[in-house]
Design a protein around this motif. Sequence first.
Motif, mmCIF file in Angstrom:
data_model
loop_
_atom_site.group_PDB
_atom_site.id
_atom_site.type_symbol
_atom_site.label_atom_id
_atom_site.label_comp_id
_atom_site.label_asym_id
_atom_site.label_seq_id
_atom_site.Cartn_x
_atom_site.Cartn_y
_atom_site.Cartn_z
ATOM 1 N N SER A 68 -1.239 13.288 7.865
ATOM 2 C CA SER A 68 -0.013 12.952 6.984
ATOM 3 C C SER A 68 0.851 12.059 8.048
ATOM 4 O O SER A 68 1.169 12.621 8.998
ATOM 5 C CB SER A 68 0.515 14.002 6.384
ATOM 6 O OG SER A 68 1.917 13.768 5.616
ATOM 7 N N SER B 292 -4.868 9.720 6.385
ATOM 8 C CA SER B 292 -5.458 10.101 5.222
ATOM 9 C C SER B 292 -4.040 9.961 4.201
ATOM 10 O O SER B 292 -4.674 9.654 3.076
ATOM 11 C CB SER B 292 -5.566 11.634 5.298
ATOM 12 O OG SER B 292 -6.564 11.899 6.274
ATOM 13 N N GLU B 293 -2.753 10.134 4.354
ATOM 14 C CA GLU B 293 -1.702 10.266 3.563
ATOM 15 C C GLU B 293 -0.512 9.650 4.026
ATOM 16 O O GLU B 293 -0.449 10.219 5.259
ATOM 17 C CB GLU B 293 -1.950 11.476 2.598
ATOM 18 C CG GLU B 293 -1.261 12.709 3.482
ATOM 19 C CD GLU B 293 -1.347 13.998 2.695
ATOM 20 O OE1 GLU B 293 -2.030 14.068 1.779
ATOM 21 O OE2 GLU B 293 -0.400 14.745 2.938
ATOM 22 N N SER C 144 -2.419 9.239 -2.402
ATOM 23 C CA SER C 144 -2.511 8.752 -0.681
ATOM 24 C C SER C 144 -1.079 8.319 -0.289
ATOM 25 O O SER C 144 -0.667 8.296 0.808
ATOM 26 C CB SER C 144 -3.273 7.510 -0.751
ATOM 27 O OG SER C 144 -4.597 7.745 -1.066
ATOM 28 N N CYS C 145 -0.172 8.411 -1.342
ATOM 29 C CA CYS C 145 1.217 7.733 -0.821
ATOM 30 C C CYS C 145 2.111 8.495 -1.721
ATOM 31 O O CYS C 145 2.358 8.390 -2.939
ATOM 32 C CB CYS C 145 1.284 6.237 -1.075
ATOM 33 S SG CYS C 145 3.127 5.686 -0.871
#
Length: 373
Positions: free
Chosen positions: A50, A88-89, A126-127
Amino acid sequence: MQVLHMNKGNGDTSYAKNSTVQSKIISVGKQIMEEAVLEMLCGNAIELESMGIADLGCSSGPNTLSVISAIMDTVEAANRHLGRRLVSECRVLLNDLYSNDFNEIFMSLPAFYKRLEEETGLGFGSCFISGVPGSFYGRLFPSNTLHFVHSSSSLHWLSQVPAGLQTNALKHVNKGKLYISQSSPRCVMDAYSLQFQNDFSLFIKSRSQELVPGGRMFLSFMGRRSADPTTEDSCYQWELLAQAIMSLAREGRIEEEKVDSFNAPYYAPFTEEIKEEIQKEGSFTIDRFEAFEIDWDGGAVTDIHTPQGKLLVGQRVAKTIRAVVESMLQSQLGIQPDVMDDLFIRYADIVGTHLSKSRTKYVNMVMVLIKKG
């Protein structure tokens, strides 16, 4: 903090419709910002489950999410460059003062996510975007949770009017002016410089606690190349606005006493002042530091030496300034809507005349700071 906000909505005098200069500033520094993100991610090639991204002084309107789009595009470019998903995010934290038009930002998120998915394949999962209201002159986020901090066209705004120059000061020492002027006594210049030092030092210290070691800050704000704070490139937009306001005060349409007591919570610092505070705080190394000239009207192509061109340039600048300072003028000077309209008609004429003789430009400072390990 209770007064300053950009003009809301999408009307003719709104910030959303009159933020071309700020958009130009973002575009000028875009490559430097993208390189900072890439270097942070690809330099160490550390996989992040993250990634914390904060945009401080995000405001509202088209510029807000354009910055986030550019950062997200760069993150995805880093993933492609290394052939694996480094990030990943992303946790995107949009910050501004409590009175900011966060609703306008949130209403535009569906279109943002749609574009993000179409162009990068990244979707909502993802965001994750959140709003964080509050002053960035102090802590906003938990310790060691941010990897990249962005701030554009914000840090020239001080946390308050410098001590001793407030509306309720016993003696008004900067009469007839809104900011530092060639006629201002030395104590005014010193008060502004000291307020910047205190504010910027607190900003740097707060971010040093929130960023992880190796994290980056991209900062872009108005400044000056000269040690003299009265040069045209650092203060003249305020000088001309004071002329327009004082013309109305002489007609009795604005109280001159209120004008005498008003000092803008703004400061365009000298290059060395900025570097000195960064080095004094000690948590960051300066990776990049550059200065760019920006036209007052954002650089639109207009022949200012014709009457029509002079009028158009003056109007563009006046709308840009009005979208930013109107809330302060209403609160501190009590200017009524019809007088406000007249004020900026006069300001447009004064600005157009000035720029037809001297093409004064803003100086915009751009820097990348790296949190020490």
